[in-house]
Design an enzyme around this catalytic site. Structure first.
Site, PDB file in Angstrom:
ATOM      1  N   THR A 191      40.379  47.253  57.032  1.00 55.82           N
ATOM      2  CA  THR A 191      40.990  48.553  57.353  1.00 55.82           C
ATOM      3  C   THR A 191      40.738  48.912  58.813  1.00 55.82           C
ATOM      4  OG1 THR A 191      40.783  49.310  55.092  1.00 55.82           O
ATOM      5  CG2 THR A 191      40.981  51.019  56.757  1.00 55.82           C
ATOM      6  N   LYS A 223      31.733  55.444  57.434  1.00 60.72           N
ATOM      7  CA  LYS A 223      31.959  54.304  58.322  1.00 60.72           C
ATOM      8  C   LYS A 223      33.442  54.230  58.712  1.00 60.72           C
ATOM      9  CE  LYS A 223      30.549  49.485  58.201  1.00 60.72           C
ATOM     10  NZ  LYS A 223      29.996  48.473  57.300  1.00 60.72           N
ATOM     11  N   GLY A 354      72.126  43.047  34.490  1.00 61.64           N
ATOM     12  CA  GLY A 354      71.914  41.745  35.104  1.00 61.64           C
ATOM     13  C   GLY A 354      73.227  41.121  35.535  1.00 61.64           C
ATOM     14  N   CYS A 381      74.276  48.710  30.978  1.00 58.97           N
ATOM     15  CA  CYS A 381      75.200  47.966  31.841  1.00 58.97           C
ATOM     16  C   CYS A 381      75.534  46.597  31.228  1.00 58.97           C
ATOM     17  CB  CYS A 381      74.638  47.880  33.250  1.00 58.97           C
ATOM     18  SG  CYS A 381      75.945  47.623  34.453  1.00 58.97           S
ATOM     19  N   GLY A 383      73.786  45.101  29.306  1.00 56.72           N
ATOM     20  CA  GLY A 383      73.331  45.278  27.921  1.00 56.72           C
ATOM     21  C   GLY A 383      74.402  45.913  27.045  1.00 56.72           C
ATOM     22  N   MET A 384      75.326  46.661  27.656  1.00 56.67           N
ATOM     23  CA  MET A 384      76.486  47.161  26.901  1.00 56.67           C
ATOM     24  C   MET A 384      77.529  46.051  26.787  1.00 56.67           C
ATOM     25  SD  MET A 384      79.427  50.015  27.661  1.00 56.67           S
ATOM     26  CE  MET A 384      80.781  48.936  28.115  1.00 56.67           C
ATOM     27  N   ARG A 462      80.815  45.381  38.387  1.00 55.05           N
ATOM     28  CA  ARG A 462      82.177  44.942  38.729  1.00 55.05           C
ATOM     29  C   ARG A 462      83.030  44.783  37.477  1.00 55.05           C
ATOM     30  NH1 ARG A 462      81.848  43.464  43.977  1.00 55.05           N
ATOM     31  NH2 ARG A 462      79.858  42.514  44.570  1.00 55.05           N
ATOM     32  N   HIS A 507      73.572  53.382  34.359  1.00 54.99           N
ATOM     33  CA  HIS A 507      72.116  53.165  34.430  1.00 54.99           C
ATOM     34  C   HIS A 507      71.371  54.495  34.263  1.00 54.99           C
ATOM     35  CE1 HIS A 507      72.198  48.931  35.655  1.00 54.99           C
ATOM     36  NE2 HIS A 507      73.334  49.257  36.229  1.00 54.99           N
ATOM     37  N   GLU A 509      68.490  54.964  33.402  1.00 52.84           N
ATOM     38  CA  GLU A 509      67.078  54.853  33.819  1.00 52.84           C
ATOM     39  C   GLU A 509      66.821  55.480  35.187  1.00 52.84           C
ATOM     40  OE1 GLU A 509      69.209  52.341  33.503  1.00 52.84           O
ATOM     41  OE2 GLU A 509      68.878  50.724  34.941  1.00 52.84           O
TER      42      GLU A 509
HETATM   43  N1  GLN Z   1      77.183  41.812  35.876  1.00 50.08           N
HETATM   44  C1  GLN Z   1      77.780  42.944  35.252  1.00 50.08           C
HETATM   45  C2  GLN Z   1      78.848  43.588  36.124  1.00 50.08           C
HETATM   46  O1  GLN Z   1      78.899  43.338  37.295  1.00 50.08           O
HETATM   47  C3  GLN Z   1      76.721  43.963  34.890  1.00 50.08           C
HETATM   48  C4  GLN Z   1      76.065  44.594  36.078  1.00 50.08           C
HETATM   49  C5  GLN Z   1      74.785  45.309  35.744  1.00 50.08           C
HETATM   50  O2  GLN Z   1      74.173  45.079  34.715  1.00 50.08           O
HETATM   51  N2  GLN Z   1      74.322  46.135  36.660  1.00 50.08           N
HETATM   52  O3  GLN Z   1      79.634  44.373  35.639  1.00 50.08           O
END
Ligand code: GLN
Length: 558
Positions: A191, A223, A354, A381, A383-384, A462, A507, A509
């Site tokens: 430090t 110190k 993802g 996302c 996941g849907m 997308r 999202h 979250e």
């Molecule tokens: N890959 C998918 C899309 O582009 C989902 C994106 C995501 O999960 N953020 O639509």
């Protein structure tokens, strides 16, 4: 005139600068001040949107559609205030602005240089947040002091002291004091050296926040104060938290950091009013039941890839006074049938977002398991999208159902590119990004959760449900419970004949906070709790009540 606080980091990365910056934001806000937070990242990417989660962790999306650093998520969760695209600048973004200006002829006749042109642009980015009505701007500098690429940022914040006067500006340095077992003591030298490096650049920190695994002695603090030239009362310990990151602001207040900052910046304010936050921390310390939630993701190995999701689950747990035990599963593993037993005993399954093919079939298997075994499911996302594919394959006779992302040639792309995406060539900042309205279906689980007819949620995608298939899905019992106001985009789907199966194209979250859990996460955990009470899919999860000492409220300023 707004005051400025600059937060730098020393010795090692991953000290939790974002959490500390968020905690500082909370402190000042609860002292009655209007605060803006910002992160400056020294890397060359214009934003983190094109980076792999393994590289960078989660990409946090703001209301106004910027793809930003995950620390901005901490800022929003601590302060409760939405940030914007002006809250995150990278070297790449700063250079591209300066280069565009150079091409336009703004610097005609001049040599364009790091100092003053790049440093001036960095200062412009900082000053952008210092709008009328803002009391304090907190700017976190990414990276670690000593990195070559952070030098222009440090030079710019050094100059800021001259621009706004030293009484309106202060420097907080977050550092690390390791404990050497062999020597039996805490070591302050790293430090001292990182502060030495800052001072060479011309920055004298006003506050040292010391990250440490064990309490540091008064002697070590003395110190550090002496060798780093920092007031003893401004050497603040930030030991690893016992229960939750939400304890951090309370530890800072207990050591008087709020008072020191108020005095140093001549802020005419009282101590933070923070009793609701203390309640949250107390609740976290005394959770007396638990649920097991499987997260079947593609980037499970990276602990920051699903930061906001893990936090949102924790928030929902706080609401239900329930510990959320995470069962993290790499979705690729669920492509092997015997691995499906990893889902046995869970009370809820969450499939996060993802990109790309890897692990998709495993996610689809997880959604099928949740649907058939009536386990609460939350799809986010991707996941849907995979829940739609799964329902198509197994309930609508669309045996080849897929997404255009995985097989663009398929005749059964039940998920396909959004209108306008086919023409897109550039990858950076070209997804459907930011907050859009969503109209909820009367009587749906989604509407019951939100308790309103229309909501705003943040997107980053997308691909989207392909409307050619809407009829067949509806006929087979899938409920489209959230649509864009023009009815063209499917934003939420759910199952009727299931305790709680809700999947969203956005999202949620990103909008969850410890004192205000997101309604969908709240009801998802609520449904998971019901499953524990029914006793199906597992034994009941009531935990032995562990009595822990309460945070001393008398030490907590009100
Ligand atoms: N890959 C998918 C899309 O582009 C989902 C994106 C995501 O999960 N953020 O639509």
């Amino acid at each position: 005139m707004a005051k400025h606080i600059f937060v730098t980091g020393g010795v090692v990365s991953s000290l939790g600068k974002g959490i500390t910056t968020g905690a500082l934001g909370l402190l000042l806000k609860r002292m009655g001040l209007t605060v803006k937070l910002q992160k400056l990242d020294p890397y060359i990417n214009v934003d983190p949107g094109t980076m792999n989660p393994y590289e960078h962790g989660e990409v946090y999306v703001t209301e106004d559609g910027a793809e930003t650093d995950l620390d901005l998520g901490h800022y929003e969760r601590f302060t409760g205030d939405p940030v914007s695209r002006d809250s995150n600048f990278t070297t790449g973004r700063i250079y591209s602005t300066v280069i565009q200006r150079e091409r336009r002829g703004d610097f005609l006749g001049k040599t364009v240089q790091v100092v003053p042109h790049i440093t001036d642009e960095i200062k412009n980015c900082i000053k952008k947040l210092a709008q009328p009505g803002v009391d304090v701007v907190i700017t976190e500098i990414g990276g670690t002091v000593g990195d070559i690429e952070s030098l222009p940022f440090l030079e710019a914040i050094r100059q800021m002291r001259h621009d706004v006067h030293s009484r309106n500006c202060m420097y907080v340095h977050l550092s690390f004091v390791p404990f050497l077992k062999a020597a039996g003591e805490a070591k302050t030298k790293p430090t001292q050296q990182s502060v030495g490096e800052l001072r060479r650049i011309g920055i004298q920190p006003d506050v040292l926040i010391i990250r440490t695994e064990r309490h540091i002695s008064q002697e070590a603090k003395k110190k550090l104060s002496l060798f780093c030239n920092v007031d003893e009362e401004a050497v603040i310990e930030e030991k690893d938290v016992d229960f939750s990151i939400y304890e951090v602001p309370l530890h800072l207040i207990r050591q008087g950091l709020d008072r020191f900052i108020a005095e140093r910046l001549s802020l005419p304010v009282g101590r933070p009013r923070i009793s609701d936050w203390i309640d949250v921390v107390e609740t976290i310390k005394h959770l007396n039941q638990s649920v097991k939630i499987a997260v079947a993701g593609k980037y499970i190995a990276h602990q920051d890839a699903y930061k906001s999701i893990y936090e949102a689950l924790t928030h929902a747990g706080i609401h239900h006074k329930t510990k959320v035990e995470l069962v993290k599963i790499e979705s690729e593993e669920l492509e092997t049938p015997e691995n499906m037993k990893k889902l046995e005993g869970v009370h809820g399954i969450l499939v996060p977002g993802g990109f790309g093919n890897r692990g998709i079939e495993g996610k689809i298997n997880a959604a099928q398991y949740a649907r058939e075994k009536k386990i609460p499911y939350l799809g986010l996302c991707l996941g849907m999208q995979i829940a739609v594919i799964e329902f198509g394959r197994h309930c609508c006779g669309l045996t080849e159902a897929t997404s255009g992302e995985f097989n663009p040639q398929s005749k059964q792309c039940v998920i396909d590119l959004l209108p306008g995406q086919r023409e897109v060539k550039d990858k950076g900042a070209t997804m459907r990004l930011g907050a859009f309205p969503c109209v909820l279906k009367e009587g749906s689980k989604a509407q019951a959760a939100y308790g309103q007819g229309q909501v705003m949620e943040r997107h980053r995608h997308r691909y989207e449900f392909n409307n050619q298939f809407r009829e067949v899905y509806e006929h087979r019992g899938l409920i489209f419970s959230g649509l864009s106001p023009d009815g063209k985009l499917v934003e939420i789907i759910e199952l009727a004949d299931h305790p709680w199966f809700v999947a969203v194209q956005f999202h949620p979250e990103f909008k969850s906070q410890p004192i205000q859990p997101h309604p969908l996460f709240r009801d998802f955990i609520g449904a998971a709790l019901k499953l524990t009470q029914k006793g199906s899919n597992s034994a009941s999860r009531r935990m032995k009540r562990i009595e822990r000492p309460k945070t001393h409220p008398e030490q907590m300023p009100e």
